[in-house]
Design a protein around this motif. Structure first.
Motif, mmCIF file in Angstrom:
data_model
loop_
_atom_site.group_PDB
_atom_site.id
_atom_site.type_symbol
_atom_site.label_atom_id
_atom_site.label_comp_id
_atom_site.label_asym_id
_atom_site.label_seq_id
_atom_site.Cartn_x
_atom_site.Cartn_y
_atom_site.Cartn_z
ATOM 1 N N ALA A 92 0.838 -1.203 0.000
ATOM 2 C CA ALA A 92 0.000 0.000 0.000
ATOM 3 C C ALA A 92 0.873 1.253 0.000
ATOM 4 O O ALA A 92 0.592 2.223 -0.710
ATOM 5 C CB ALA A 92 -0.915 -0.009 1.221
ATOM 6 N N LEU A 93 1.936 1.226 0.794
ATOM 7 C CA LEU A 93 2.847 2.382 0.834
ATOM 8 C C LEU A 93 3.500 2.606 -0.525
ATOM 9 O O LEU A 93 3.614 3.740 -1.000
ATOM 10 C CB LEU A 93 3.935 2.133 1.879
ATOM 11 C CG LEU A 93 3.690 2.695 3.273
ATOM 12 C CD1 LEU A 93 4.755 2.212 4.240
ATOM 13 C CD2 LEU A 93 3.673 4.226 3.239
ATOM 14 N N GLU A 94 3.933 1.521 -1.112
ATOM 15 C CA GLU A 94 4.541 1.628 -2.447
ATOM 16 C C GLU A 94 3.561 2.240 -3.433
ATOM 17 O O GLU A 94 3.921 3.099 -4.238
ATOM 18 C CB GLU A 94 4.938 0.239 -2.955
ATOM 19 C CG GLU A 94 6.215 -0.317 -2.358
ATOM 20 C CD GLU A 94 6.547 -1.674 -2.965
ATOM 21 O OE1 GLU A 94 7.093 -1.711 -4.083
ATOM 22 O OE2 GLU A 94 6.226 -2.697 -2.323
ATOM 23 N N ALA A 95 2.309 1.754 -3.378
ATOM 24 C CA ALA A 95 1.316 2.220 -4.345
ATOM 25 C C ALA A 95 0.971 3.692 -4.130
ATOM 26 O O ALA A 95 0.725 4.423 -5.074
ATOM 27 C CB ALA A 95 0.055 1.371 -4.230
ATOM 28 N N ASP A 144 -11.533 -2.738 -1.955
ATOM 29 C CA ASP A 144 -11.814 -2.571 -0.519
ATOM 30 C C ASP A 144 -10.564 -2.802 0.320
ATOM 31 O O ASP A 144 -10.318 -2.091 1.302
ATOM 32 C CB ASP A 144 -12.919 -3.540 -0.076
ATOM 33 C CG ASP A 144 -14.267 -3.172 -0.676
ATOM 34 O OD1 ASP A 144 -14.371 -2.066 -1.248
ATOM 35 O OD2 ASP A 144 -15.198 -3.995 -0.597
ATOM 36 N N LEU A 145 -9.790 -3.801 -0.082
ATOM 37 C CA LEU A 145 -8.552 -4.083 0.647
ATOM 38 C C LEU A 145 -7.595 -2.891 0.554
ATOM 39 O O LEU A 145 -7.005 -2.469 1.557
ATOM 40 C CB LEU A 145 -7.890 -5.345 0.066
ATOM 41 C CG LEU A 145 -6.510 -5.690 0.613
ATOM 42 C CD1 LEU A 145 -6.587 -6.047 2.097
ATOM 43 C CD2 LEU A 145 -5.879 -6.854 -0.167
ATOM 44 N N ALA A 146 -7.486 -2.332 -0.645
ATOM 45 C CA ALA A 146 -6.575 -1.198 -0.839
ATOM 46 C C ALA A 146 -7.006 -0.010 0.016
ATOM 47 O O ALA A 146 -6.170 0.663 0.647
ATOM 48 C CB ALA A 146 -6.547 -0.808 -2.314
ATOM 49 N N LEU A 169 -3.054 3.004 7.280
ATOM 50 C CA LEU A 169 -1.762 3.702 7.243
ATOM 51 C C LEU A 169 -1.793 5.000 8.057
ATOM 52 O O LEU A 169 -0.771 5.404 8.619
ATOM 53 C CB LEU A 169 -1.361 4.001 5.794
ATOM 54 C CG LEU A 169 -0.775 2.831 4.991
ATOM 55 C CD1 LEU A 169 -0.498 3.255 3.549
ATOM 56 C CD2 LEU A 169 0.508 2.308 5.631
ATOM 57 N N VAL A 170 -2.957 5.647 8.125
ATOM 58 C CA VAL A 170 -3.040 6.880 8.939
ATOM 59 C C VAL A 170 -2.676 6.563 10.379
ATOM 60 O O VAL A 170 -1.958 7.318 11.033
ATOM 61 C CB VAL A 170 -4.465 7.478 8.904
ATOM 62 C CG1 VAL A 170 -4.508 8.773 9.691
ATOM 63 C CG2 VAL A 170 -4.913 7.722 7.511
ATOM 64 N N PHE A 171 -3.201 5.456 10.860
ATOM 65 C CA PHE A 171 -2.946 5.093 12.263
ATOM 66 C C PHE A 171 -1.495 4.656 12.461
ATOM 67 O O PHE A 171 -0.888 4.950 13.487
ATOM 68 C CB PHE A 171 -3.909 3.983 12.694
ATOM 69 C CG PHE A 171 -5.347 4.438 12.716
ATOM 70 C CD1 PHE A 171 -5.849 5.100 13.823
ATOM 71 C CD2 PHE A 171 -6.170 4.247 11.622
ATOM 72 C CE1 PHE A 171 -7.161 5.543 13.853
ATOM 73 C CE2 PHE A 171 -7.484 4.681 11.642
ATOM 74 C CZ PHE A 171 -7.981 5.335 12.757
#
Lengths: 473, 188
Positions: B35-38, B158-160, B167-169
């Motif tokens: 997710a971070l990469e994307a 939905d997963l993304a 990631l905010v947390f």
């Protein structure tokens, strides 16, 4: 080992949430890597994401801070796990529930925002920021989950001391009066009245049955006083049972808080009914005294016509001056009335043994007093009213031995009658806040006609008074 | 008094997972990094740099080691899957959170846009930043994960989005603890 030091203000910021905390460091900190603190007060500001709109403001004390903190932290973790479930939720305790992927509802339990709302809607970013300020607090200090009550031990000794002193006095009085009583025993019923009053608790069942008989004798008074003493609890239960659902307001942290709904006008009326069942006032000012609550009242004028005849009725009923003195110990503390200190003095003079009442009147010449009920009824204030609140605080207030000045707290009520804030007037008052016995924020009091802000004065001699607070405060 | 900090940063996260939990942890950690990469276009250089900064060079000192660590996810395509040990899992947690904190502004912006779009009943992929993120996440996932495990496009979206909100947390002060506890709990 739990002695504490001065208050420490703490503040934690994130882009949308600010947490301000007044904490007291515990002596046990020396054994910890971080200061161990007891959070006494907190203020939370949740700003909208875009920055426009008013922030949602939430204030509270230690008792509400720990559950709120736990609820938020547990919910965030459950949210990350994707298994938020709400089976074990208690409506009285704060909890959160998801509203889709990015929205969450924080139900405040007994707490209320400054606008009286019981629910706050949080976006994901706001929730994360909420967690952030709690994490910051957690990283800096170690909040105690339980209260520190260093004076508890002393209080119990004090109580035992008072009981012992009372017993000694009772034995002394009995010894003095007994020969007198023996000689007059055959004379008549009136001679029995003084001892009867002292022995009132022992004769209670009989007195109660007599009270239901047509003739209103002294026993009726004491019985009625008893029943009046128990009334507030029952009144609170009935008065508040329906309210939470009626007033389940919400406010969005993203702006536009809903205005709180005013309590329904008819609600105060049933509460005035128990008043009529209260014993007949013993002193003549009773007819004038219903006007005193009206002086204090900031709203509900419609109540006044309803109440006036009700109170007049007992005033016209036959009176006896021999009301059981044992029951008057509490009322004496309530003696100074809202209308003037003059009436307090008059009452004190009427009642005879008024050292305490006199002291009260002297202590607070400018203050309002307990709700201006006739002295006999003053022990049984209107349930759920401001008077009942003050009465409750009075019962709980145990002034510490080292206290030598009056503590002042401003009680802020939302429009719906909920206690939303307790503001100590100074550092000293803040320091003693957890020992005052002031009820938890979020407690519902329905002081129809009472001011929205009142100052509560806790005197070092154990007295409690209140007065109107300036609205600007 | 708490015990003194271990010289190895990757050993200070708290509870230790059971070996059978590690498979799930590997998969979850790989998804967080995906997710971070994307979202911010991270490459392996950024991850290695973060590892260096955090004193984790022993665990992930070069691209091959890092690739083998990521490859440990049971969702990944290919052979030669490495067994991830607890220290390596902790190391990946520290790196993930460090990177999330570095890119916190971007993450908050994306989640704010997602909140706004949701409130307006607007499909997230219509918002430029979110559309790019969803596309990149889909592509990475389809490229790297085994086709046997591929979810439907809706599930993948939905997963993304869930990973984006998470990631905010993780980008907050207590992010490391939150991620580690979430990994442990989720693997039970």
């Amino acid at each position: 080992m739990t002695s504490t030091t001065l208050l420490t203000p703490l503040r934690y910021d994130s882009p949308t949430v600010t947490l301000e905390v007044s904490a007291r460091e515990a002596a046990v900190s020396q054994w910890s890597d971080k200061p161990v603190v007891q959070v006494l007060r907190y203020q939370l500001y949740i700003r909208p994401l875009g920055g426009e709109g008013d922030p949602v403001e939430l204030r509270g004390d230690r008792a509400s801070f720990v559950p709120l903190m736990e609820a938020v932290q547990a919910y965030i973790q459950a949210q990350l796990l994707g298994n938020v479930h709400g089976s074990d939720r208690l409506p009285s305790v704060p909890y959160l529930e998801p509203q889709g992927l990015t929205q969450h509802s924080l139900h405040l339990g007994h707490l209320r925002t400054s606008t009286g709302a019981s629910t706050i809607h949080l976006g994901a970013v706001q929730l994360a920021d909420f967690g952030e300020v709690l994490d910051q607090l957690d990283a800096a200090v170690r909040p105690l989950p339980v209260p520190l009550t260093p004076t508890r031990q002393r209080r119990s000794w004090k109580r035992w001391g008072a009981v012992a002193a009372g017993m000694v006095a009772a034995v002394g009085v009995t010894t003095t009066l007994w020969p007198n009583y023996q000689t007059r025993q055959g004379v008549g019923d009136t001679a029995l009245e003084a001892p009867t009053a002292e022995q009132a608790p022992a004769v209670m069942p009989d007195a109660e049955s007599e009270a239901r008989s047509p003739q209103p004798e002294t026993a009726t008074d004491s019985t009625a006083a008893d029943s009046a003493e128990t009334t507030p609890d029952a009144g609170n239960l009935t008065g508040e049972a329906a309210s939470p659902t009626e007033r389940d307001e919400t406010t969005s942290a993203a702006g536009s808080p809903n205005p709180p709904i005013n309590p329904a006008a008819p609600q105060p009326a049933p509460r005035s009914t128990p008043k009529t069942t209260a014993p007949a006032p013993a002193s003549t000012p009773s007819a004038a005294e219903p006007a005193a609550p009206a002086d204090e009242a900031t709203t509900t004028t419609p109540d006044t016509p309803d109440r006036a005849p009700e109170v007049q009725e007992p005033a016209s009923s036959p009176q006896t001056a021999t009301r059981a003195p044992a029951r008057e110990i509490a009322p004496h503390r309530n003696a100074p009335t809202a209308s003037s200190t003059e009436s307090a003095d008059t009452l004190a003079a009427n009642e005879g043994d008024t050292e305490e009442a006199g002291a009260t009147a002297e202590d607070s010449p400018e203050t309002f007093a307990l709700p201006t009920e006739p002295p006999n009824v003053a022990g049984a204030p209107e349930p759920g009213s401001l008077a009942a609140l003050v009465e409750m605080v009075r019962d709980r207030w145990q002034p510490p031995a080292d206290l030598n000045q009056t503590l002042i707290y401003t009680l802020v009520f939302a429009a719906d009658g909920t206690l939303v804030d307790v503001i100590p007037a100074d550092d000293l008052a803040a320091q003693y806040l957890d020992r005052t016995g002031i009820p938890e924020i979020g407690t519902e009091w329905r002081p129809s006609g009472d001011p929205q802000q009142v100052d509560l004065l806790l005197h070092p001699n154990g007295n409690v008074d209140f007065r109107d607070a300036a609205p600007a405060q | 008094v708490e015990s003194p900090q271990s010289p190895k940063p990757a050993t200070n996260l708290g509870p230790v997972p059971a070996p059978e939990q590690l498979d799930s942890i590997k998969a979850q950690l790989d998804l967080v990094l995906l997710a971070l990469e994307a979202l911010v276009g991270l490459g392996s250089e950024a991850m290695l740099e973060a590892a260096q900064k955090l004193g984790l060079a022993d665990l992930m000192g070069d691209r091959v080691t890092l690739w083998r660590l990521r490859q440990a996810s049971p969702l990944r395509k290919g052979q030669g899957r490495k067994k991830l040990d607890v220290d390596e899992a902790r190391g990946l947690v520290l790196v993930s959170v460090h990177l999330a904190q570095q890119h916190q502004t971007r993450i908050r912006e994306a989640v704010t846009l997602l909140e706004t779009a949701t409130a307006q009943n607007k499909p997230p992929h219509r918002v430029a930043l979110l559309g790019d993120y969803l596309d990149a996440f889909n592509n990475f996932y389809e490229d790297r994960m085994t086709p046997d495990e591929l979810p439907t496009p809706e599930h993948l979206r939905d997963l993304a989005l869930k990973l984006l909100v998470d990631l905010v947390f993780y980008s907050q002060t207590g992010g490391t603890r939150r991620l580690w506890l979430a990994l442990l709990e989720r693997s039970r």
